[in-house]
Design an enzyme around this catalytic site. Structure first.
Site, PDB file in Angstrom:
ATOM      1  N   GLU A   1      -3.179  -4.668  -2.940  1.00 24.87           N
ATOM      2  CA  GLU A   1      -3.759  -5.571  -3.937  1.00 24.87           C
ATOM      3  C   GLU A   1      -3.800  -4.919  -5.309  1.00 24.87           C
ATOM      4  O   GLU A   1      -3.439  -5.538  -6.316  1.00 24.87           O
ATOM      5  CB  GLU A   1      -5.184  -5.982  -3.511  1.00 24.87           C
ATOM      6  CG  GLU A   1      -5.253  -6.644  -2.160  1.00 24.87           C
ATOM      7  CD  GLU A   1      -5.454  -5.689  -0.989  1.00 24.87           C
ATOM      8  OE1 GLU A   1      -6.040  -6.128   0.016  1.00 24.87           O
ATOM      9  OE2 GLU A   1      -5.037  -4.513  -1.063  1.00 24.87           O
TER      10      GLU A   1
ATOM     11  N   ASN B   1       0.844  -1.193   0.000  1.00 21.43           N
ATOM     12  CA  ASN B   1       0.000   0.000   0.000  1.00 21.43           C
ATOM     13  C   ASN B   1       0.882   1.246   0.000  1.00 21.43           C
ATOM     14  O   ASN B   1       1.976   1.262   0.575  1.00 21.43           O
ATOM     15  CB  ASN B   1      -1.018  -0.002   1.147  1.00 21.43           C
ATOM     16  CG  ASN B   1      -0.412  -0.155   2.524  1.00 21.43           C
ATOM     17  OD1 ASN B   1       0.589  -0.835   2.721  1.00 21.43           O
ATOM     18  ND2 ASN B   1      -1.038   0.457   3.520  1.00 21.43           N
ATOM     19  N   ILE B   2       0.397   2.274  -0.686  1.00 27.05           N
ATOM     20  CA  ILE B   2       1.134   3.523  -0.841  1.00 27.05           C
ATOM     21  C   ILE B   2       0.173   4.662  -0.528  1.00 27.05           C
ATOM     22  O   ILE B   2      -0.781   4.896  -1.282  1.00 27.05           O
ATOM     23  CB  ILE B   2       1.685   3.654  -2.275  1.00 27.05           C
ATOM     24  CG1 ILE B   2       2.566   2.441  -2.606  1.00 27.05           C
ATOM     25  CG2 ILE B   2       2.447   4.972  -2.443  1.00 27.05           C
ATOM     26  CD1 ILE B   2       2.883   2.282  -4.073  1.00 27.05           C
TER      27      ILE B   2
ATOM     28  N   CYS C   1      -4.015   0.702  -2.593  1.00 26.95           N
ATOM     29  CA  CYS C   1      -3.900  -0.504  -1.773  1.00 26.95           C
ATOM     30  C   CYS C   1      -2.880  -1.476  -2.360  1.00 26.95           C
ATOM     31  O   CYS C   1      -2.584  -1.442  -3.559  1.00 26.95           O
ATOM     32  CB  CYS C   1      -5.252  -1.199  -1.676  1.00 26.95           C
ATOM     33  SG  CYS C   1      -6.540  -0.216  -0.883  1.00 26.95           S
TER      34      CYS C   1
ATOM     35  N   CYS D   1     -10.689  -2.929  -4.125  1.00 26.26           N
ATOM     36  CA  CYS D   1      -9.760  -3.990  -4.539  1.00 26.26           C
ATOM     37  C   CYS D   1     -10.523  -5.230  -4.998  1.00 26.26           C
ATOM     38  O   CYS D   1     -10.139  -5.875  -5.980  1.00 26.26           O
ATOM     39  CB  CYS D   1      -8.806  -4.338  -3.408  1.00 26.26           C
ATOM     40  SG  CYS D   1      -7.579  -3.051  -3.127  1.00 26.26           S
TER      41      CYS D   1
ATOM     42  N   ASN E   1      -1.062   8.669   0.526  1.00 26.94           N
ATOM     43  CA  ASN E   1      -0.887  10.022   0.036  1.00 26.94           C
ATOM     44  C   ASN E   1      -1.567  10.956   1.026  1.00 26.94           C
ATOM     45  O   ASN E   1      -2.632  10.620   1.554  1.00 26.94           O
ATOM     46  CB  ASN E   1      -1.516  10.139  -1.358  1.00 26.94           C
ATOM     47  CG  ASN E   1      -1.234  11.455  -2.000  1.00 26.94           C
ATOM     48  OD1 ASN E   1      -1.829  12.470  -1.651  1.00 26.94           O
ATOM     49  ND2 ASN E   1      -0.327  11.449  -2.951  1.00 26.94           N
ATOM     50  N   ALA E   2      -0.981  12.116   1.246  1.00 31.83           N
ATOM     51  CA  ALA E   2      -1.547  13.078   2.195  1.00 31.83           C
ATOM     52  C   ALA E   2      -2.970  13.476   1.830  1.00 31.83           C
ATOM     53  O   ALA E   2      -3.771  13.828   2.697  1.00 31.83           O
ATOM     54  CB  ALA E   2      -0.665  14.326   2.278  1.00 31.83           C
ATOM     55  N   SER E   3      -3.321  13.386   0.566  1.00 25.57           N
ATOM     56  CA  SER E   3      -4.655  13.742   0.105  1.00 25.57           C
ATOM     57  C   SER E   3      -5.647  12.583   0.226  1.00 25.57           C
ATOM     58  O   SER E   3      -6.806  12.721  -0.118  1.00 25.57           O
ATOM     59  CB  SER E   3      -4.567  14.208  -1.357  1.00 25.57           C
ATOM     60  OG  SER E   3      -5.820  14.577  -1.838  1.00 25.57           O
TER      61      SER E   3
END
Length: 141
Positions: free
Chosen positions: A58, A45-46, A56, A97, A48-50
């Site tokens: 997957e 998972n990556i 995810c 996902c 982001n501040a937004s």
């Protein structure tokens, strides 16, 4: 799929967690996607501040595979939990996902392995996790 194949997939999902970029939630998820040709594509998972652009594990694995021309899948293992410690519980895929998996996988045959840090897992078909799922077949006349 043999029991050993499933063990390897679970191990790869647990390993993929370490690459998670989760400065906001601290909840690390790793996924290992098994292509029908035997290749294993991992994802994490990556965040982001937004929030909305967060991806995810997957979907990361599926998008990596598709971007390399891999479109046929057999199973996915998913491991998720807070922090760097091995996950103590199962982390099912979110609805988005599940829908992405539905696009590329046979819901009655595709296996989803939810795993914990002790390398135990629960096994489901995609159809069990997404009953009455929507796919391209729904768009056919």
């Amino acid at each position: 799929m043999t029991g050993r194949d499933k063990e390897i997939l679970v191990e790869k999902a647990l390993e993929a967690r370490r690459f998670s970029y989760v400065p906001y939630s601290g909840f690390r998820v790793g996924a290992a996607l098994l292509a029908k040709d035997g290749r294993i594509i991992t994802g994490c998972n990556i965040e982001n501040a937004s929030y909305t652009p967060t991806n995810c594990a997957e979907r990361t694995a599926v998008f990596k595979a598709v971007s390399e021309g891999i479109l046929d899948f057999e199973a996915i293992a998913i491991a998720g939990g807070p922090g760097l410690e091995p996950p103590g519980d199962f982390a099912p895929p979110c609805g988005v996902c599940r829908q992405v998996l539905m696009e590329f996988c046979d819901p009655d045959r595709f296996l989803v392995l939810l795993c914990k840090g002790d390398k135990t897992w629960k096994e489901f078909t995609l159809a069990e996790l997404l009953p009455l799922g929507f796919s391209g077949k729904n768009l056919e006349g």
